[in-house]
Design a protein around this motif. Structure first.
Motif, PDB file in Angstrom:
ATOM      1  N   ASN A  57       0.870  -1.156   0.000  1.00 46.40           N
ATOM      2  CA  ASN A  57       0.000   0.000   0.000  1.00 46.40           C
ATOM      3  C   ASN A  57       0.912   1.213   0.000  1.00 46.40           C
ATOM      4  O   ASN A  57       1.542   1.522   1.004  1.00 46.40           O
ATOM      5  N   PRO A  58       1.020   1.900  -1.147  1.00 45.75           N
ATOM      6  CA  PRO A  58       1.957   3.017  -1.254  1.00 45.75           C
ATOM      7  C   PRO A  58       1.637   4.216  -0.373  1.00 45.75           C
ATOM      8  O   PRO A  58       2.520   5.000  -0.060  1.00 45.75           O
ATOM      9  N   ARG A  59       0.390   4.335   0.074  1.00 42.88           N
ATOM     10  CA  ARG A  59       0.022   5.484   0.901  1.00 42.88           C
ATOM     11  C   ARG A  59       0.709   5.459   2.252  1.00 42.88           C
ATOM     12  O   ARG A  59       0.987   6.498   2.833  1.00 42.88           O
ATOM     13  N   ALA A 115      -6.153  -8.005   7.183  1.00 41.78           N
ATOM     14  CA  ALA A 115      -4.787  -7.478   7.167  1.00 41.78           C
ATOM     15  C   ALA A 115      -4.792  -5.963   7.017  1.00 41.78           C
ATOM     16  O   ALA A 115      -4.062  -5.252   7.709  1.00 41.78           O
ATOM     17  N   ALA A 116      -5.631  -5.451   6.127  1.00 42.00           N
ATOM     18  CA  ALA A 116      -5.706  -4.005   5.911  1.00 42.00           C
ATOM     19  C   ALA A 116      -6.188  -3.281   7.162  1.00 42.00           C
ATOM     20  O   ALA A 116      -5.651  -2.243   7.536  1.00 42.00           O
ATOM     21  N   ARG A 117      -7.182  -3.852   7.831  1.00 45.84           N
ATOM     22  CA  ARG A 117      -7.731  -3.212   9.031  1.00 45.84           C
ATOM     23  C   ARG A 117      -6.743  -3.206  10.187  1.00 45.84           C
ATOM     24  O   ARG A 117      -6.830  -2.359  11.070  1.00 45.84           O
ATOM     25  N   SER A 118      -5.800  -4.135  10.175  1.00 43.43           N
ATOM     26  CA  SER A 118      -4.784  -4.134  11.234  1.00 43.43           C
ATOM     27  C   SER A 118      -3.824  -2.961  11.081  1.00 43.43           C
ATOM     28  O   SER A 118      -3.130  -2.599  12.026  1.00 43.43           O
ATOM     29  N   ILE A 119      -3.807  -2.371   9.904  1.00 43.14           N
ATOM     30  CA  ILE A 119      -2.872  -1.286   9.599  1.00 43.14           C
ATOM     31  C   ILE A 119      -3.578   0.060   9.549  1.00 43.14           C
ATOM     32  O   ILE A 119      -3.125   1.042  10.124  1.00 43.14           O
ATOM     33  N   ALA A 120      -4.689   0.094   8.845  1.00 50.17           N
ATOM     34  CA  ALA A 120      -5.413   1.355   8.636  1.00 50.17           C
ATOM     35  C   ALA A 120      -6.347   1.633   9.807  1.00 50.17           C
ATOM     36  O   ALA A 120      -6.810   0.719  10.463  1.00 50.17           O
ATOM     37  N   SER A 121      -6.615   2.871  10.026  1.00 45.51           N
ATOM     38  CA  SER A 121      -7.591   3.212  11.058  1.00 45.51           C
ATOM     39  C   SER A 121      -8.962   3.284  10.402  1.00 45.51           C
ATOM     40  O   SER A 121      -9.114   3.797   9.301  1.00 45.51           O
ATOM     41  N   GLY A 122      -9.947   2.737  11.055  1.00 47.81           N
ATOM     42  CA  GLY A 122     -11.300   2.755  10.516  1.00 47.81           C
ATOM     43  C   GLY A 122     -11.581   1.600   9.585  1.00 47.81           C
ATOM     44  O   GLY A 122     -10.787   0.672   9.449  1.00 47.81           O
ATOM     45  N   SER A 123     -12.697   1.670   8.922  1.00 45.62           N
ATOM     46  CA  SER A 123     -13.143   0.611   8.035  1.00 45.62           C
ATOM     47  C   SER A 123     -12.446   0.733   6.684  1.00 45.62           C
ATOM     48  O   SER A 123     -12.336   1.824   6.123  1.00 45.62           O
ATOM     49  N   VAL A 124     -11.981  -0.392   6.176  1.00 45.68           N
ATOM     50  CA  VAL A 124     -11.291  -0.397   4.887  1.00 45.68           C
ATOM     51  C   VAL A 124     -11.510  -1.753   4.234  1.00 45.68           C
ATOM     52  O   VAL A 124     -11.589  -2.773   4.904  1.00 45.68           O
ATOM     53  N   SER A 125     -11.614  -1.751   2.924  1.00 47.26           N
ATOM     54  CA  SER A 125     -11.724  -2.991   2.160  1.00 47.26           C
ATOM     55  C   SER A 125     -10.333  -3.405   1.692  1.00 47.26           C
ATOM     56  O   SER A 125      -9.598  -2.606   1.097  1.00 47.26           O
ATOM     57  N   GLY A 126      -9.994  -4.640   1.940  1.00 47.61           N
ATOM     58  CA  GLY A 126      -8.700  -5.139   1.490  1.00 47.61           C
ATOM     59  C   GLY A 126      -8.544  -5.124  -0.021  1.00 47.61           C
ATOM     60  O   GLY A 126      -7.443  -4.967  -0.537  1.00 47.61           O
ATOM     61  N   TRP A 127      -9.666  -5.272  -0.743  1.00 44.62           N
ATOM     62  CA  TRP A 127      -9.607  -5.249  -2.209  1.00 44.62           C
ATOM     63  C   TRP A 127      -9.197  -3.873  -2.730  1.00 44.62           C
ATOM     64  O   TRP A 127      -8.624  -3.761  -3.809  1.00 44.62           O
ATOM     65  N   TRP A 128      -9.481  -2.826  -1.981  1.00 46.98           N
ATOM     66  CA  TRP A 128      -9.096  -1.463  -2.370  1.00 46.98           C
ATOM     67  C   TRP A 128      -7.747  -1.072  -1.763  1.00 46.98           C
ATOM     68  O   TRP A 128      -7.026  -0.256  -2.324  1.00 46.98           O
ATOM     69  N   PHE A 129      -7.404  -1.619  -0.621  1.00 50.73           N
ATOM     70  CA  PHE A 129      -6.199  -1.244   0.120  1.00 50.73           C
ATOM     71  C   PHE A 129      -4.925  -1.767  -0.535  1.00 50.73           C
ATOM     72  O   PHE A 129      -3.958  -1.029  -0.707  1.00 50.73           O
ATOM     73  N   TRP A 130      -4.919  -3.053  -0.887  1.00 50.79           N
ATOM     74  CA  TRP A 130      -3.691  -3.701  -1.373  1.00 50.79           C
ATOM     75  C   TRP A 130      -3.474  -3.514  -2.866  1.00 50.79           C
ATOM     76  O   TRP A 130      -4.415  -3.484  -3.644  1.00 50.79           O
ATOM     77  N   ARG A 131      -2.185  -3.421  -3.221  1.00 54.45           N
ATOM     78  CA  ARG A 131      -1.795  -3.292  -4.638  1.00 54.45           C
ATOM     79  C   ARG A 131      -0.769  -4.358  -4.993  1.00 54.45           C
ATOM     80  O   ARG A 131      -0.031  -4.839  -4.145  1.00 54.45           O
ATOM     81  N   THR A 132      -0.739  -4.675  -6.272  1.00 59.01           N
ATOM     82  CA  THR A 132       0.228  -5.640  -6.797  1.00 59.01           C
ATOM     83  C   THR A 132       1.574  -4.939  -6.994  1.00 59.01           C
ATOM     84  O   THR A 132       1.653  -3.705  -6.926  1.00 59.01           O
ATOM     85  N   PRO A 133       2.626  -5.706  -7.276  1.00 54.49           N
ATOM     86  CA  PRO A 133       3.937  -5.069  -7.504  1.00 54.49           C
ATOM     87  C   PRO A 133       3.932  -4.040  -8.643  1.00 54.49           C
ATOM     88  O   PRO A 133       4.718  -3.098  -8.622  1.00 54.49           O
ATOM     89  N   ASP A 134       3.029  -4.209  -9.623  1.00 49.96           N
ATOM     90  CA  ASP A 134       2.976  -3.234 -10.720  1.00 49.96           C
ATOM     91  C   ASP A 134       2.008  -2.078 -10.437  1.00 49.96           C
ATOM     92  O   ASP A 134       1.723  -1.264 -11.300  1.00 49.96           O
ATOM     93  N   GLY A 135       1.493  -2.003  -9.194  1.00 53.47           N
ATOM     94  CA  GLY A 135       0.688  -0.865  -8.772  1.00 53.47           C
ATOM     95  C   GLY A 135      -0.811  -0.991  -8.937  1.00 53.47           C
ATOM     96  O   GLY A 135      -1.554  -0.079  -8.597  1.00 53.47           O
ATOM     97  N   ARG A 136      -1.297  -2.124  -9.459  1.00 52.78           N
ATOM     98  CA  ARG A 136      -2.746  -2.288  -9.627  1.00 52.78           C
ATOM     99  C   ARG A 136      -3.402  -2.687  -8.309  1.00 52.78           C
ATOM    100  O   ARG A 136      -2.841  -3.459  -7.541  1.00 52.78           O
ATOM    101  N   LYS A 137      -4.588  -2.146  -8.065  1.00 52.87           N
ATOM    102  CA  LYS A 137      -5.355  -2.554  -6.891  1.00 52.87           C
ATOM    103  C   LYS A 137      -5.852  -3.980  -7.123  1.00 52.87           C
ATOM    104  O   LYS A 137      -6.177  -4.362  -8.251  1.00 52.87           O
ATOM    105  N   LEU A 138      -5.940  -4.758  -6.063  1.00 53.51           N
ATOM    106  CA  LEU A 138      -6.449  -6.121  -6.200  1.00 53.51           C
ATOM    107  C   LEU A 138      -7.884  -6.119  -6.712  1.00 53.51           C
ATOM    108  O   LEU A 138      -8.305  -7.040  -7.405  1.00 53.51           O
ATOM    109  N   ARG A 139      -8.620  -5.078  -6.401  1.00 53.56           N
ATOM    110  CA  ARG A 139      -9.978  -4.924  -6.927  1.00 53.56           C
ATOM    111  C   ARG A 139      -9.967  -4.971  -8.453  1.00 53.56           C
ATOM    112  O   ARG A 139     -10.823  -5.587  -9.085  1.00 53.56           O
ATOM    113  N   GLU A 140      -8.983  -4.334  -9.071  1.00 55.23           N
ATOM    114  CA  GLU A 140      -8.889  -4.314 -10.527  1.00 55.23           C
ATOM    115  C   GLU A 140      -8.644  -5.715 -11.084  1.00 55.23           C
ATOM    116  O   GLU A 140      -9.206  -6.083 -12.117  1.00 55.23           O
TER     117      GLU A 140
END
Length: 75
Positions: A8-10, A36-61
């Motif tokens: 997550n580049p942010r 995993a995303a919620r353990s890092i981010a504060s508040g509600s977050v979807s892992g499909w939007w939070f995580w990115r692949t090595p080439d920068g694409r969101k897993l949602r994509e």
């Protein structure tokens, strides 16, 4: 793909997709992308939007592309 690096580049978070489908972050294993995303981010977050692949694409994509390809094969 098992062993794929996730990030997550942010907030410069790094994770790894494990063979059993879990996500490892900072030595801790989580049963889902969102857990995993919620353990890092504060508040509600979807892992499909939070995580990115090595080439920068969101897993949602990737999920959407896979679903579209599956539909196209059924036509």
């Amino acid at each position: 793909t098992p062993g794929m690096a996730l990030s997550n580049p942010r907030n410069d978070t790094k994770g790894e997709l494990l063979p059993n489908g879990w996500i490892r972050v900072d030595g801790r294993d989580f049963p889902s992308l969102t857990a995993a995303a919620r353990s890092i981010a504060s508040g509600s977050v979807s892992g499909w939007w939070f995580w990115r692949t090595p080439d920068g694409r969101k897993l949602r994509e990737l999920r959407e592309a896979h679903a579209a390809a599956k539909v196209a094969r059924q036509l």
